[in-house]
Design a protein around this motif. Sequence first.
Motif, PDB file in Angstrom:
ATOM      1  N   MET A  95       1.237  -1.057  -0.246  1.00 43.41           N
ATOM      2  CA  MET A  95      -0.112  -0.064  -0.186  1.00 43.41           C
ATOM      3  C   MET A  95       0.930   1.235   0.264  1.00 43.41           C
ATOM      4  O   MET A  95       1.673   1.339   0.957  1.00 43.41           O
ATOM      5  CB  MET A  95      -0.943   0.235   1.762  1.00 43.41           C
ATOM      6  CG  MET A  95      -2.146   0.543   0.968  1.00 43.41           C
ATOM      7  SD  MET A  95      -3.517   0.557   2.441  1.00 43.41           S
ATOM      8  CE  MET A  95      -4.264   0.145   2.090  1.00 43.41           C
ATOM      9  N   VAL A  96       0.274   2.400  -1.171  1.00 43.24           N
ATOM     10  CA  VAL A  96       1.441   3.532  -1.058  1.00 43.24           C
ATOM     11  C   VAL A  96       0.831   4.736  -0.906  1.00 43.24           C
ATOM     12  O   VAL A  96      -0.080   4.623  -2.043  1.00 43.24           O
ATOM     13  CB  VAL A  96       2.067   3.411  -2.250  1.00 43.24           C
ATOM     14  CG1 VAL A  96       3.516   3.683  -2.815  1.00 43.24           C
ATOM     15  CG2 VAL A  96       3.194   1.672  -2.030  1.00 43.24           C
ATOM     16  N   ARG A  97       1.218   6.047   0.098  1.00 43.44           N
ATOM     17  CA  ARG A  97       0.268   7.151  -0.472  1.00 43.44           C
ATOM     18  C   ARG A  97       1.410   8.113  -2.040  1.00 43.44           C
ATOM     19  O   ARG A  97       2.556   8.058  -1.715  1.00 43.44           O
ATOM     20  CB  ARG A  97       0.338   7.874   0.857  1.00 43.44           C
ATOM     21  CG  ARG A  97      -0.911   7.044   1.426  1.00 43.44           C
ATOM     22  CD  ARG A  97      -1.207   8.217   2.350  1.00 43.44           C
ATOM     23  NE  ARG A  97      -1.137   9.463   1.773  1.00 43.44           N
ATOM     24  CZ  ARG A  97      -3.311   9.944   3.021  1.00 43.44           C
ATOM     25  NH1 ARG A  97      -3.336   8.776   3.439  1.00 43.44           N
ATOM     26  NH2 ARG A  97      -3.633  10.830   1.995  1.00 43.44           N
ATOM     27  N   ARG A  98       0.537   7.776  -2.864  1.00 37.66           N
ATOM     28  CA  ARG A  98       1.006   9.401  -3.812  1.00 37.66           C
ATOM     29  C   ARG A  98      -0.095  10.437  -4.336  1.00 37.66           C
ATOM     30  O   ARG A  98      -0.470  10.209  -4.626  1.00 37.66           O
ATOM     31  CB  ARG A  98       1.952   8.390  -5.373  1.00 37.66           C
ATOM     32  CG  ARG A  98       2.513   7.548  -4.833  1.00 37.66           C
ATOM     33  CD  ARG A  98       2.770   7.112  -6.252  1.00 37.66           C
ATOM     34  NE  ARG A  98       3.863   5.996  -6.034  1.00 37.66           N
ATOM     35  CZ  ARG A  98       4.408   4.680  -6.891  1.00 37.66           C
ATOM     36  NH1 ARG A  98       3.054   4.547  -7.788  1.00 37.66           N
ATOM     37  NH2 ARG A  98       5.714   3.630  -6.525  1.00 37.66           N
ATOM     38  N   LYS A  99       0.572  10.834  -3.797  1.00 35.67           N
ATOM     39  CA  LYS A  99      -0.434  12.934  -4.096  1.00 35.67           C
ATOM     40  C   LYS A  99      -1.600  12.499  -3.186  1.00 35.67           C
ATOM     41  O   LYS A  99      -2.626  12.760  -4.141  1.00 35.67           O
ATOM     42  CB  LYS A  99      -0.553  12.912  -5.805  1.00 35.67           C
ATOM     43  CG  LYS A  99       0.791  12.801  -6.831  1.00 35.67           C
ATOM     44  CD  LYS A  99       1.686  12.695  -7.937  1.00 35.67           C
ATOM     45  CE  LYS A  99       2.224  13.283  -8.830  1.00 35.67           C
ATOM     46  NZ  LYS A  99       2.484  13.239  -9.859  1.00 35.67           N
ATOM     47  N   GLY A 100      -1.557  12.087  -2.554  1.00 35.31           N
ATOM     48  CA  GLY A 100      -2.688  12.087  -1.834  1.00 35.31           C
ATOM     49  C   GLY A 100      -3.957  10.785  -1.932  1.00 35.31           C
ATOM     50  O   GLY A 100      -5.055  10.835  -1.471  1.00 35.31           O
ATOM     51  N   ARG A 101      -3.398  10.291  -3.116  1.00 33.22           N
ATOM     52  CA  ARG A 101      -4.041   8.819  -3.304  1.00 33.22           C
ATOM     53  C   ARG A 101      -3.275   7.157  -2.819  1.00 33.22           C
ATOM     54  O   ARG A 101      -2.115   7.736  -2.964  1.00 33.22           O
ATOM     55  CB  ARG A 101      -4.254   8.987  -4.865  1.00 33.22           C
ATOM     56  CG  ARG A 101      -4.765  10.117  -5.311  1.00 33.22           C
ATOM     57  CD  ARG A 101      -5.910   9.516  -6.442  1.00 33.22           C
ATOM     58  NE  ARG A 101      -7.184  10.060  -6.750  1.00 33.22           N
ATOM     59  CZ  ARG A 101      -6.676  11.039  -8.849  1.00 33.22           C
ATOM     60  NH1 ARG A 101      -5.414  10.619  -9.611  1.00 33.22           N
ATOM     61  NH2 ARG A 101      -7.379  11.853  -8.813  1.00 33.22           N
TER      62      ARG A 101
END
Length: 41
Positions: A19-25
């Motif tokens: 699970m990765v967070r990128r640019k608020g997504r």
Amino acid sequence: MKVRNSLKSLLKRHRDNRMVRRKGRIYIINKTNPRFKARQG
């Protein structure tokens, strides 16, 4: 890439899912099997 409301169930489908967070997504990525890619929102 699937777009889902809840990613917790998709995370358990394969042991290499991350699970990765990128640019608020929030994304699920899988290097070994890319068909498990998913995004929330």
